[in-house]
Motif scaffolding. Structure first.
Motif, PDB file in Angstrom:
ATOM      1  N   VAL A  14       5.802  -1.565 -10.207  1.00 34.62           N
ATOM      2  CA  VAL A  14       4.844  -1.937  -9.621  1.00 34.62           C
ATOM      3  C   VAL A  14       6.020  -1.885  -8.181  1.00 34.62           C
ATOM      4  CG1 VAL A  14       4.120  -4.252  -8.066  1.00 34.62           C
ATOM      5  CG2 VAL A  14       3.845  -4.264 -10.872  1.00 34.62           C
ATOM      6  N   TYR A  15       7.269  -1.890  -8.277  1.00 32.32           N
ATOM      7  CA  TYR A  15       8.246  -1.186  -6.892  1.00 32.32           C
ATOM      8  C   TYR A  15       7.266   0.658  -6.135  1.00 32.32           C
ATOM      9  CZ  TYR A  15      11.970   0.532  -4.119  1.00 32.32           C
ATOM     10  OH  TYR A  15      12.303   1.419  -2.638  1.00 32.32           O
ATOM     11  N   SER A  16       6.892   1.135  -7.423  1.00 28.17           N
ATOM     12  CA  SER A  16       6.529   2.526  -6.927  1.00 28.17           C
ATOM     13  C   SER A  16       4.706   2.456  -6.157  1.00 28.17           C
ATOM     14  CB  SER A  16       6.779   3.291  -8.545  1.00 28.17           C
ATOM     15  OG  SER A  16       5.879   2.858  -9.344  1.00 28.17           O
ATOM     16  N   ILE A  17       4.104   1.577  -6.448  1.00 36.11           N
ATOM     17  CA  ILE A  17       3.305   1.740  -6.254  1.00 36.11           C
ATOM     18  C   ILE A  17       3.076   0.616  -4.998  1.00 36.11           C
ATOM     19  CG2 ILE A  17       1.366   0.130  -6.819  1.00 36.11           C
ATOM     20  CD1 ILE A  17       1.911   2.259  -8.681  1.00 36.11           C
ATOM     21  N   GLU A  18       4.287  -0.078  -5.119  1.00 35.55           N
ATOM     22  CA  GLU A  18       4.124  -0.889  -3.608  1.00 35.55           C
ATOM     23  C   GLU A  18       4.686   0.472  -2.533  1.00 35.55           C
ATOM     24  OE1 GLU A  18       5.792  -5.462  -4.425  1.00 35.55           O
ATOM     25  OE2 GLU A  18       7.113  -3.439  -4.431  1.00 35.55           O
ATOM     26  N   THR A  19       5.582   0.866  -2.607  1.00 35.26           N
ATOM     27  CA  THR A  19       5.818   2.635  -1.784  1.00 35.26           C
ATOM     28  C   THR A  19       5.107   3.264  -1.772  1.00 35.26           C
ATOM     29  OG1 THR A  19       7.461   2.656  -3.312  1.00 35.26           O
ATOM     30  CG2 THR A  19       7.838   1.387  -2.198  1.00 35.26           C
TER      31      THR A  19
ATOM     32  N   VAL B  40      12.476   6.279   9.982  1.00 32.90           N
ATOM     33  CA  VAL B  40      12.172   5.515   8.984  1.00 32.90           C
ATOM     34  C   VAL B  40      11.380   4.545   7.940  1.00 32.90           C
ATOM     35  CG1 VAL B  40      13.846   4.118   7.579  1.00 32.90           C
ATOM     36  CG2 VAL B  40      15.089   5.491   9.201  1.00 32.90           C
ATOM     37  N   PRO B  41      11.177   5.505   6.957  1.00 35.87           N
ATOM     38  CA  PRO B  41      10.197   4.635   6.597  1.00 35.87           C
ATOM     39  C   PRO B  41       9.843   2.958   6.048  1.00 35.87           C
ATOM     40  CG  PRO B  41      10.629   6.141   4.901  1.00 35.87           C
ATOM     41  CD  PRO B  41      11.742   6.428   5.973  1.00 35.87           C
ATOM     42  N   PRO B  42       8.889   2.518   6.007  1.00 35.10           N
ATOM     43  CA  PRO B  42       8.447   0.964   6.126  1.00 35.10           C
ATOM     44  C   PRO B  42       9.349   0.328   4.497  1.00 35.10           C
ATOM     45  CG  PRO B  42       7.026   1.960   6.383  1.00 35.10           C
ATOM     46  CD  PRO B  42       7.751   2.565   6.554  1.00 35.10           C
ATOM     47  N   ILE B  43      10.125   0.880   3.986  1.00 34.65           N
ATOM     48  CA  ILE B  43      10.466   0.306   2.415  1.00 34.65           C
ATOM     49  C   ILE B  43      11.902   0.218   2.391  1.00 34.65           C
ATOM     50  CG2 ILE B  43       8.903   1.538   1.584  1.00 34.65           C
ATOM     51  CD1 ILE B  43      11.072   4.123   0.241  1.00 34.65           C
TER      52      ILE B  43
ATOM     53  N   ARG C 219     -10.457  -6.117  -8.310  1.00 35.77           N
ATOM     54  CA  ARG C 219      -9.686  -5.619  -7.047  1.00 35.77           C
ATOM     55  C   ARG C 219      -8.464  -6.511  -6.590  1.00 35.77           C
ATOM     56  NH1 ARG C 219      -6.887  -4.689  -3.820  1.00 35.77           N
ATOM     57  NH2 ARG C 219      -6.665  -3.190  -2.423  1.00 35.77           N
ATOM     58  N   GLU C 220      -9.625  -7.839  -6.640  1.00 36.00           N
ATOM     59  CA  GLU C 220      -8.872  -8.741  -6.280  1.00 36.00           C
ATOM     60  C   GLU C 220      -7.271  -9.120  -7.377  1.00 36.00           C
ATOM     61  OE1 GLU C 220     -11.573  -9.493  -6.615  1.00 36.00           O
ATOM     62  OE2 GLU C 220     -12.392  -9.485  -4.905  1.00 36.00           O
ATOM     63  N   GLU C 221      -7.051  -8.368  -7.856  1.00 36.31           N
ATOM     64  CA  GLU C 221      -6.147  -8.173  -9.637  1.00 36.31           C
ATOM     65  C   GLU C 221      -4.641  -7.374  -9.135  1.00 36.31           C
ATOM     66  OE1 GLU C 221      -7.723  -9.283 -12.808  1.00 36.31           O
ATOM     67  OE2 GLU C 221      -8.806 -11.075 -12.596  1.00 36.31           O
ATOM     68  N   CYS C 222      -5.722  -6.412  -8.220  1.00 32.78           N
ATOM     69  CA  CYS C 222      -4.859  -5.236  -8.479  1.00 32.78           C
ATOM     70  C   CYS C 222      -3.859  -5.397  -7.546  1.00 32.78           C
ATOM     71  CB  CYS C 222      -5.549  -4.170  -8.468  1.00 32.78           C
ATOM     72  SG  CYS C 222      -7.014  -4.109 -10.122  1.00 32.78           S
ATOM     73  N   LEU C 223      -2.526  -4.458  -7.377  1.00 37.43           N
ATOM     74  CA  LEU C 223      -2.146  -3.878  -6.304  1.00 37.43           C
ATOM     75  C   LEU C 223      -2.379  -2.570  -5.780  1.00 37.43           C
ATOM     76  CD1 LEU C 223       0.150  -3.858  -3.994  1.00 37.43           C
ATOM     77  CD2 LEU C 223       1.946  -3.676  -5.685  1.00 37.43           C
ATOM     78  N   VAL C 224      -2.466  -1.912  -4.838  1.00 38.81           N
ATOM     79  CA  VAL C 224      -3.387  -0.558  -4.489  1.00 38.81           C
ATOM     80  C   VAL C 224      -2.112   0.139  -3.193  1.00 38.81           C
ATOM     81  CG1 VAL C 224      -4.927   0.639  -3.671  1.00 38.81           C
ATOM     82  CG2 VAL C 224      -5.483  -1.632  -5.116  1.00 38.81           C
ATOM     83  N   GLY C 225      -2.288   1.322  -3.567  1.00 36.51           N
ATOM     84  CA  GLY C 225      -1.741   1.979  -2.319  1.00 36.51           C
ATOM     85  C   GLY C 225      -2.188   3.315  -2.169  1.00 36.51           C
ATOM     86  N   GLY C 226      -2.426   3.900  -0.719  1.00 38.64           N
ATOM     87  CA  GLY C 226      -3.190   4.622  -0.323  1.00 38.64           C
ATOM     88  C   GLY C 226      -4.462   4.281  -0.599  1.00 38.64           C
TER      89      GLY C 226
END
Length: 500
Positions: free
Chosen positions: A269-274, A410-413, A190-197
């Motif tokens: 990575v950008y699409s995961i972040e947003t 406005v979404p925070p992106i 988990r610490e090595e992942c970027l998670v959205g939702g």
């Protein structure tokens, strides 16, 4: 030539299809050549210096003085009407050989892609010809509509280009061949992942997240079987890298670092972040469209901080069909399989719905990339277009200024999804929805013009509507983009207005 290579491999892995493949080659050649001729006729290719339109014909003068002749082009035709063109008196029936003969910059690499596209298209058609009657009648599941789209992109010469995929892999993974695919699960701390939702519990193993991986990606990019932590049995959808699990759960969008049509299909990575913020914002947008548009929510997204190992879980579009009513959800690209677009009256009703929703969303501040793959329509049991479903928010455009004018948050992106540029916003919607989804559904300039004319009276009277009705129609210059490897981003051309 790819045609011969595919025939040889097919003889080894699926000899029963060899005859159907050979029979499909002439039609596949014409289909790809028709798409290439469209590009030569309309795109701003620097080595085309003049275009002379005659009665039922078009002649191009090239920078080296050569003359290329063919039939009068229809930019919205979806049937193959070009089976040969003539370059300085010599006839060409294969797009790859024509591109090689043109000897233009970067043409050799593009010719190889055209060769691959033709052979893969013939393979796709051979697989359909070899189907054992399972396509009779409407599909049992809505996702099966996607597997009936055999020819791929309606206008891109690389409509079926799949470099890096063997014949066996195309048969095993491509949706038109109707395979069942075992997605691997790769465990990442988990610490090595970027998670959205919210990443679901069933895809967790203690402190490790289980990331669905396409088997092609596992073998060719990650160099692993990818199945050590289990598998998900799924059916590939039109996008090939997105699949519908056999258990009916969320659709799974996987990373696939292969060039399909134009783009490498990884997950940035950008699409995961947003992902989470954009999905939440999309619910606000849908609420303003009075039930005419549903947007599939992104339920979870994860990346091992790499575009090569990432996945997105998305609501299946069929959840927006009213239960027990007989409604079905069909991708716009598959509408031809229903037979409905053959009716001018039906096409007009569909155009009114699609344009009304798309223009209203644009007025509010969101330009949807509403091409035939992302846009779906909810049909009544009688085939009436009731409302729309949109999926895949990774490439929409959001205008903060327009949102503010309509009192929308406005979404925070930040980044590429955000722009107030009117040209960018209109190109995004008009190029995908009008020149793409509606044009391909209509299948000809005449049919598209009639549908748009029938929709004009019900369209919202905005500056965007006026631009659509009075200005040339923007469309991506797909072939120019493939011949310009040093130019990043989309390139565009203008088609004349389809309105009569």
């Amino acid at each position: 030539m790819a045609e011969e290579a595919v025939a040889a491999e097919l003889g080894l892995v699926r000899p029963a299809l060899a005859g159907a493949y050979a029979a499909a080659l002439p039609g596949a050649r014409a289909a790809v050549l028709t798409r290439l001729w469209r590009a030569l006729a309309y795109e701003p290719l620097p080595w085309v210096v003049a275009r002379e339109r005659g009665r039922g014909s078009l002649a191009l003068t090239l920078a080296d003085g050569a003359r290329l002749e063919g039939p009068a082009p229809d930019p919205y035709a979806t049937t193959a009407y070009v089976d040969a063109v003539v370059l300085d008196g010599r006839t060409y029936r294969q797009a790859a050989r024509l591109m090689t003969a043109l000897a233009v910059p970067h043409g050799t690499a593009f010719a190889a892609e055209l060769d691959d596209s033709t052979a893969s298209l013939a393979l796709s058609r051979a697989g359909r010809a070899g189907a054992d009657g399972d396509d009779e009648g409407p599909p049992a599941a809505d996702w099966q509509w996607e597997q009936r789209v055999v020819d791929g992109h309606p206008y891109h010469p690389n409509c079926r280009s799949r470099p890096g995929f063997s014949v066996a892999e195309q048969l095993a993974y491509a949706p038109e061949h109707r395979p069942v695919v075992e997605l691997g699960l790769v465990a990442v701390d988990r610490e090595e992942c970027l998670v959205g939702g919210e990443w679901p519990q069933r895809l967790r193993d203690g402190r490790r997240l289980l990331v669905p991986v396409h088997p092609w990606q596992a073998q060719h990019v990650l160099k692993t079987t990818g199945t050590e932590a289990g598998t998900i049995t799924a059916h590939p959808l039109m996008a090939l890298r997105t699949l519908a699990p056999d258990d009916g759960g969320p659709h799974v969008k996987t990373a696939l670092s292969a060039r399909l049509t134009s783009s490498v299909r990884d997950i940035s990575v950008y699409s995961i972040e947003t992902a989470a913020a954009v999905s939440a914002f999309a619910e606000t947008l849908a609420a303003r469209l009075e039930g005419r548009l549903h947007i599939t929510r992104t339920l979870g997204a994860v990346s091992a901080h790499s575009p090569d190992l990432a996945a997105v879980l998305r609501e299946p579009p069929e959840r927006y069909a009213a239960a027990g009513t007989g409604e079905r959800v069909v991708p716009v690209a598959a509408l031809a399989e229903t037979g409905l677009p053959g009716s001018a009256a039906w096409l007009a009703r569909f155009a009114r719905l699609a344009l009304g929703v798309g223009l209203r969303a644009l007025e509010l501040g969101v330009a949807l990339e509403a091409h035939g793959q992302n846009l779906l329509v909810v049909l009544s049991p009688a085939g009436e277009p009731l409302r729309l479903v949109y999926r895949d928010l990774a490439d929409i455009r959001i205008s903060p200024a327009r949102l503010a004018r309509h009192g929308m948050p406005v979404p925070p992106i930040s980044g590429r999804l955000v722009t107030d540029d009117e040209t960018v916003l209109r190109r995004k919607l008009f190029g995908s929805l009008v020149a793409g989804a509606l044009g391909a559904t209509a299948g000809s300039a005449a049919a598209l013009g009639a549908a748009l004319s029938a929709a004009v009276d019900v369209l919202p009277r905005t500056a965007d509507t006026e631009a659509l009705l009075s200005e040339p129609l923007p469309v991506k210059a797909l072939t120019l983009m493939r011949l310009s490897p040093g130019t990043p981003g989309d390139q565009w051309t203008d088609l004349g207005s389809p309105l009569p």
